[in-house]
Scaffold this motif. Structure first.
Motif, short mmCIF file in Angstrom:
data_model
loop_
_atom_site.label_atom_id
_atom_site.label_comp_id
_atom_site.label_asym_id
_atom_site.label_seq_id
_atom_site.Cartn_x
_atom_site.Cartn_y
_atom_site.Cartn_z
N GLN A 1 1.00 -0.93 0.25
CA GLN A 1 -0.16 -0.02 0.18
C GLN A 1 0.88 0.82 -0.25
N GLN A 2 0.52 2.08 -0.78
CA GLN A 2 1.76 3.19 -1.37
C GLN A 2 3.25 2.80 -1.15
N GLY A 3 3.78 1.66 -1.39
CA GLY A 3 4.66 1.60 -1.19
C GLY A 3 5.44 0.79 -0.05
N GLN A 4 4.04 0.76 0.83
CA GLN A 4 4.48 0.26 2.09
C GLN A 4 3.67 -1.30 2.77
N VAL A 5 4.88 -2.52 2.07
CA VAL A 5 4.17 -3.98 3.11
C VAL A 5 3.13 -4.36 3.66
N VAL A 6 1.85 -4.15 3.79
CA VAL A 6 0.97 -4.71 5.14
C VAL A 6 0.37 -5.95 4.88
N LYS A 7 0.50 -6.56 6.52
CA LYS A 7 0.94 -7.96 6.84
C LYS A 7 -0.65 -8.53 7.21
N LEU A 8 -0.35 -8.85 6.21
CA LEU A 8 -1.97 -10.14 5.82
C LEU A 8 -2.14 -11.15 6.78
N MET A 9 -1.01 -11.61 6.87
CA MET A 9 -1.65 -13.42 7.28
C MET A 9 0.05 -13.65 8.32
N GLU A 10 -0.07 -15.10 8.70
CA GLU A 10 1.03 -15.48 9.69
C GLU A 10 0.63 -17.34 9.20
N PRO A 11 2.11 -17.54 8.24
CA PRO A 11 1.92 -19.09 7.70
C PRO A 11 2.46 -19.65 8.43
N HIS A 12 1.92 -20.83 7.94
CA HIS A 12 1.67 -21.96 9.13
C HIS A 12 3.49 -22.78 9.30
N ARG A 13 3.50 -22.49 10.33
CA ARG A 13 4.73 -23.45 10.36
C ARG A 13 5.67 -24.25 11.82
N PRO A 14 5.36 -25.27 11.12
CA PRO A 14 5.86 -26.61 12.28
C PRO A 14 6.39 -25.87 13.54
N GLU A 15 7.69 -24.55 13.52
CA GLU A 15 8.16 -24.33 15.02
C GLU A 15 6.97 -23.27 15.77
N ARG A 16 6.00 -22.67 15.00
CA ARG A 16 4.30 -21.60 15.72
C ARG A 16 4.52 -22.97 16.93
N GLN A 17 4.58 -22.06 18.39
CA GLN A 17 3.79 -23.30 19.46
C GLN A 17 2.48 -23.91 19.42
N ASP A 18 1.23 -22.54 18.51
CA ASP A 18 -0.01 -23.27 18.00
C ASP A 18 -0.05 -24.21 16.98
N GLU A 19 0.98 -24.74 16.43
CA GLU A 19 1.07 -25.28 14.87
C GLU A 19 2.36 -26.71 15.88
N LYS A 20 2.72 -26.01 17.22
CA LYS A 20 2.89 -27.62 17.49
C LYS A 20 2.13 -28.20 18.47
N ALA A 21 1.23 -27.43 18.91
CA ALA A 21 0.39 -28.10 19.95
C ALA A 21 -0.42 -28.91 19.16
N ARG A 22 -0.77 -28.21 18.12
CA ARG A 22 -2.17 -28.73 17.09
C ARG A 22 -1.48 -29.92 16.41
N ILE A 23 -0.72 -30.39 16.04
CA ILE A 23 -0.02 -31.48 15.51
C ILE A 23 0.73 -32.00 16.72
N GLU A 24 1.07 -31.89 17.91
CA GLU A 24 0.89 -33.22 18.98
C GLU A 24 -1.13 -33.52 19.92
N ALA A 25 -1.74 -32.78 19.85
CA ALA A 25 -2.71 -33.12 19.50
C ALA A 25 -3.80 -34.21 19.08
N LEU A 26 -2.68 -33.74 17.75
CA LEU A 26 -2.96 -35.14 16.64
C LEU A 26 -2.23 -36.86 16.53
N GLY A 27 -1.32 -36.39 17.15
CA GLY A 27 -0.65 -37.99 17.66
C GLY A 27 0.76 -37.71 17.03
N GLY A 28 0.97 -36.19 16.58
CA GLY A 28 2.00 -36.37 16.01
C GLY A 28 3.37 -35.60 16.74
N PHE A 29 4.61 -35.08 16.06
CA PHE A 29 5.50 -34.74 17.11
C PHE A 29 6.24 -33.64 15.62
N VAL A 30 7.08 -32.59 16.27
CA VAL A 30 7.92 -31.54 16.14
C VAL A 30 9.47 -31.62 16.64
#
Length: 362
Positions: A282-311
């Motif tokens: 926007q007018q030459g400035q980056v506007v952050k729209l989203m948080e990508p899903h990555r394994p190191e994110r704590q919420d992603e790690k917790a979700r994966i472990e709840a499904l029986g996986g691990f990081v």
């Protein structure tokens, strides 16, 4: 991508004049329907198609074919929609292909919830019949082109750049579909355009599949006009389920992350899965729209472990010691937790005018 200024009326009129001219040239090149021994003008999408794959795969065939012949985009989309719709209204049982013996044995081993019968159709015969249907519609429209195929639409300035890097083949796919309404026969007053990028890994199959079917599945959702975010969420989930069935039939092991943008009127809807990203400038400035899903994110790690996986951290953060992404379409046999890492893509919505989308990227 960015929206450019509308073209002048004289240019619009010129575009409208191209429509019957294109049909004339198409019918000159193909003066009669294809005979069984004639070569196809396009490559059939594999050996077989399930019934739920037909709409997206045939639309992809026609749009690619018509685009290569420089058809005006609204005409290509409207012509494709009409031909696909007519074919889907016919009895497709003549194209039915019986599963191989080993496929029947695999179906017997499936869980109860996966035992729904799958109708497989011969892709080669279907592609030939579809071309003849497209040819018939072109002949009808040569006399009188429907208004939807000639209607002007918002003009877009779209730039595309792709880098293969060190991969043996390009495993990513993109979609640029300014004529979304025409392709799916949407007649409400809301102008829509769709853009997407799918970042494949382990092969191109999953990315190519998502690039064909996510927007098709979104358009099928009855709630698309009132709840685009919900339609996009369902489209990702549906595409994942469809690809997993195809991957099992054809022993495919690839996966893909993805991000798509649906512009409906003056509102931008973004949905993503995994670490694919979209940014807004926007007018030459980056506007952050989203948080990508990555394994190191704590919420992603917790979700994966709840499904029986691990990081764990190896050369990078990985799911179950294999996957470098925490959510993906596909990945049927490569370390994906049984209850599906890719189950919930996250859609978000921004008013395009407020965020300056039209002035975004130059």
């Amino acid at each position: 991508m960015s929206s450019g200024a509308p073209q002048k009326s004289s240019q619009m009129a010129s575009g409208a004049e191209e429509t019957p001219g294109f049909l004339d040239m198409l019918l000159q090149d193909f003066p009669a329907p294809l005979n069984p021994e004639d070569p196809l003008p396009w490559k059939a999408p594999g050996m077989v198609l399930s019934q739920e794959e037909v709409e997206g795969e045939l639309a992809e065939l026609a749009m690619g074919f018509l685009g290569s012949r420089k058809a005006p985009p609204p005409l290509a989309a409207a012509l494709t929609h009409e031909a696909v719709s007519q074919l889907l209204q016919t009895d497709l049982s003549e194209f039915r292909k019986l599963p191989r013996e080993e496929e029947e044995e695999e179906e017997e081993d499936d869980d109860e919830e996966e035992k729904a019968p799958v109708t497989l159709l011969d892709a080669q015969s279907l592609a030939r019949s579809f071309f003849n249907r497209l040819w018939e519609v072109a002949g009808q429209w040569q006399k009188q082109v429907p208004l939807a195929a000639r209607a002007s639409q918002r003009q877009w300035l779209v730039s595309i750049h792709a880098i293969r890097n060190t991969r043996r083949k390009m495993e990513d796919r993109h979609v640029s579909l300014p004529s979304f309404n025409q392709l799916f026969g949407l007649s409400d007053p809301v102008d829509r355009a769709y853009f997407a990028v799918f970042d494949g890994h382990g092969g191109v199959d999953a990315a190519r599949y998502a690039a064909v079917h996510v927007h098709t599945n979104a358009a099928r959702q009855p709630e698309l006009p009132t709840d685009p975010a919900g339609a996009l969420r369902e489209a990702f989930q549906r595409t994942d389920q469809m690809f997993l069935r195809k991957a099992k039939r054809e022993r495919l092991q690839s996966g893909t992350t993805g991000v798509c943008a649906l512009i409906a009127g003056v509102t931008l809807h973004v949905a993503w899965l995994g670490d694919s990203q979209v940014i807004l400038v926007q007018q030459g400035q980056v506007v952050k729209l989203m948080e990508p899903h990555r394994p190191e994110r704590q919420d992603e790690k917790a979700r994966i472990e709840a499904l029986g996986g691990f990081v764990s951290h190896m050369d990078c953060w990985r799911v179950n010691g294999t996957l470098a992404v925490s959510r993906a379409i596909g990945e049927s046999q490569r370390g994906r937790p049984k209850e599906k890492v890719s189950q919930k893509p996250r859609p978000r919505v921004w008013p395009a005018a407020h965020q300056g989308f039209r002035e975004a990227v130059r």
